[in-house]
Design a protein around this motif. Structure first.
Motif, short mmCIF file in Angstrom:
data_model
loop_
_atom_site.label_atom_id
_atom_site.label_comp_id
_atom_site.label_asym_id
_atom_site.label_seq_id
_atom_site.Cartn_x
_atom_site.Cartn_y
_atom_site.Cartn_z
N GLN A 191 0.95 -0.96 0.39
CA GLN A 191 -0.26 -0.31 0.10
C GLN A 191 0.99 1.27 -0.30
OE1 GLN A 191 -2.46 0.87 3.74
NE2 GLN A 191 -1.37 -0.56 4.65
N PRO A 192 0.39 2.46 -0.83
CA PRO A 192 0.82 3.65 -0.80
C PRO A 192 1.57 4.19 0.89
CG PRO A 192 -0.57 4.45 -1.83
CD PRO A 192 -0.76 2.79 -1.50
N LYS A 193 2.69 4.60 -0.07
CA LYS A 193 2.37 5.67 1.80
C LYS A 193 1.46 6.92 1.99
CE LYS A 193 6.06 8.67 4.51
NZ LYS A 193 7.45 9.36 4.57
N PRO A 194 0.98 7.18 2.86
CA PRO A 194 -0.20 8.76 3.18
C PRO A 194 0.56 9.56 3.09
CG PRO A 194 0.07 7.40 5.40
CD PRO A 194 0.90 5.97 4.39
N GLN A 195 -0.03 10.40 2.35
CA GLN A 195 0.40 11.35 3.32
C GLN A 195 0.13 12.54 3.72
OE1 GLN A 195 1.36 13.49 0.01
NE2 GLN A 195 1.69 11.60 -1.17
N PRO A 196 1.02 13.33 4.25
CA PRO A 196 0.75 13.81 4.74
C PRO A 196 -0.71 14.58 6.03
CG PRO A 196 2.62 14.77 4.87
CD PRO A 196 1.95 14.43 3.42
N GLY A 197 -0.92 13.74 7.34
CA GLY A 197 -2.44 14.09 7.67
C GLY A 197 -3.38 13.26 7.14
N GLN A 198 -3.24 12.50 6.37
CA GLN A 198 -3.95 11.00 5.30
C GLN A 198 -4.24 10.53 6.14
OE1 GLN A 198 -3.60 10.99 1.36
NE2 GLN A 198 -4.77 12.87 1.11
N ALA A 199 -4.81 9.53 6.17
CA ALA A 199 -4.36 8.36 7.31
C ALA A 199 -4.29 7.09 5.89
CB ALA A 199 -6.45 7.86 7.03
N LEU B 54 -4.54 3.34 3.36
CA LEU B 54 -5.56 2.90 2.60
C LEU B 54 -5.85 1.90 3.58
CD1 LEU B 54 -6.61 2.37 0.19
CD2 LEU B 54 -5.05 0.84 -0.62
N TYR B 55 -4.56 0.95 3.97
CA TYR B 55 -5.78 0.05 5.51
C TYR B 55 -4.92 0.08 7.00
CZ TYR B 55 -6.63 -1.87 0.72
OH TYR B 55 -6.68 -2.49 -0.70
N SER B 56 -5.67 -0.35 7.20
CA SER B 56 -5.43 0.35 9.00
C SER B 56 -4.26 -0.09 9.30
CB SER B 56 -5.92 1.03 9.92
OG SER B 56 -7.62 0.26 9.66
N GLY B 57 -5.19 -1.95 8.88
CA GLY B 57 -4.33 -3.25 9.40
C GLY B 57 -4.96 -4.43 8.80
N THR B 58 -4.81 -5.43 9.05
CA THR B 58 -5.06 -6.71 8.90
C THR B 58 -6.77 -6.41 7.95
OG1 THR B 58 -3.08 -7.68 9.14
CG2 THR B 58 -5.28 -8.93 8.55
N PHE B 59 -7.67 -6.58 9.61
CA PHE B 59 -8.68 -6.96 9.37
C PHE B 59 -9.63 -5.51 7.99
CE2 PHE B 59 -7.02 -8.81 13.69
CZ PHE B 59 -7.92 -10.73 13.22
N ASP B 60 -9.03 -4.36 8.78
CA ASP B 60 -9.42 -3.27 8.01
C ASP B 60 -9.24 -3.15 6.46
OD1 ASP B 60 -10.66 -0.84 7.63
OD2 ASP B 60 -8.72 -0.08 7.03
N CYS B 61 -8.76 -4.15 6.39
CA CYS B 61 -8.01 -4.43 4.14
C CYS B 61 -8.67 -5.87 4.24
CB CYS B 61 -6.20 -5.36 4.13
SG CYS B 61 -6.20 -5.46 2.43
N PHE B 62 -8.78 -7.03 5.04
CA PHE B 62 -9.93 -7.88 5.20
C PHE B 62 -11.33 -7.45 4.89
CE2 PHE B 62 -13.33 -11.03 6.39
CZ PHE B 62 -12.59 -11.70 5.65
#
Length: 301
Positions: free
Chosen positions: A41-49, A51-59
């Motif tokens: 997943q790409p590195k988020p821009q400053p101030g942005q979350a 794309l996926y916060s973790g395994t279960f969020d991606c799932f």
């Protein structure tokens, strides 16, 4: 140490290893998809979350956005390659054992089993490297919203057209760096657990299904404990645009450490470990069951 079965049959290993590999892919592919998406997943821009916060969020996002088919995206490449790959893998392990024996009934030490497992990792890279490259590209394209490849064959054709055989085999060195030591740990751990789980006076070939599942699943955990850092580098390198990392994995490593720290080498750790036990338990159970069936129908093969 319990006596090891001898000798090994390449033809039986082909079918038994292939069946075990199909079991592994079917059980483990959904979490492999999650692992690759987390790793790339790409590195988020400053101030942005992110794309996926973790395994279960991606799932959750994959399941909601793409359905169950999204979890199995890119599975055709490993399925196509898995039968010969696992045949070669198990055959390579058997060959490694036989090369270290002075007599056919010699029982190998655990370091010798580790060395035999490392040889299997060398054998499988020829098949594994292009399959991994295609799989990773197909797994991440859905997350980016861009559909460049219509499937595994189309992906292979485009890679070959763009960069020749080198494009298809991009990441081979990193695949070797991952699979050689990890395969040594994989097979050594499995043989060690089979031996300690075998009751006194019994043969390892008589192990119960729960004990085979436990030994195979734990072997998968040990395998991935060794393999995760080079796997992260491999996934990032194989899915990068051409020319982004001119010095290969060294550039990938420097970028990851500089931008995200040492913890970035363990991206996808949760997904890998959740996947490792059931997938590899299924693999070894499939192999053992298929081998017993082949020994029953063709004992002299």
């Amino acid at each position: 140490m319990a006596k090891q079965p001898q000798p090994i049959s390449p033809l039986k290993n082909f079918f038994a290893g292939g069946f075990g590999g199909v079991c592994l892919v079917f059980v483990g592919h959904p979490l492999d998809t999650i692992k690759v998406r987390l790793q790339t997943q790409p590195k988020p821009q400053p101030g942005q979350a992110p794309l996926y916060s973790g395994t279960f969020d991606c799932f959750r996002k994959t399941l909601v956005g793409e359905g169950v088919r999204g979890l199995y995206r890119g599975m055709a490449a490993p399925i196509i390659g898995v039968t010969p790959m696992f045949a070669v893998c198990f055959f390579g392990f058997g060959l490694g054992k036989r090369l270290q024996q002075r007599k056919p009934d010699d029982v190998l030490t655990y370091p010798q089993l580790f060395a035999a497992g490392m040889l299997s990792g060398v054998f499988t890279t020829v098949i594994m490297a292009p399959g991994e490259r295609i799989k990773c590209l197909l797994q991440i394209q859905a997350a980016t919203g861009e559909t460049k490849y219509s499937g595994s064959l189309d992906c292979a054709k485009q890679l070959y057209r763009e960069a020749g055989i080198r494009g298809v085999y991009k990441g081979t060195v990193l695949t070797l760096m991952r699979d050689v030591p990890a395969s040594g740990m994989y097979f050594m751990t499995y043989e060690w657990l089979k031996n300690i789980l075998t009751p006194e006076g019994k043969s390892v070939s008589d192990l119960s299904v729960p004990r085979i599942l436990f030994a195979g699943g734990l072997a998968g955990i040990f395998n991935w404990a060794v393999a995760i850092p080079p796997d992260v580098l491999k996934s990032r390198f194989q899915t990068a645009p051409a020319g982004k990392y001119p010095n290969g994995f060294r550039d990938v490593l420097r970028e990851l450490i500089r931008e995200e720290g040492i913890a970035s080498l363990y991206k996808g750790f949760t997904a890998v470990m959740i996947r490792a036990f059931p997938a590899n338990a299924a693999c070894f159970l499939g192999f053992e069951v298929a081998m017993k069936f082949l020994n029953w129908i063709a004992p002299g093969l």
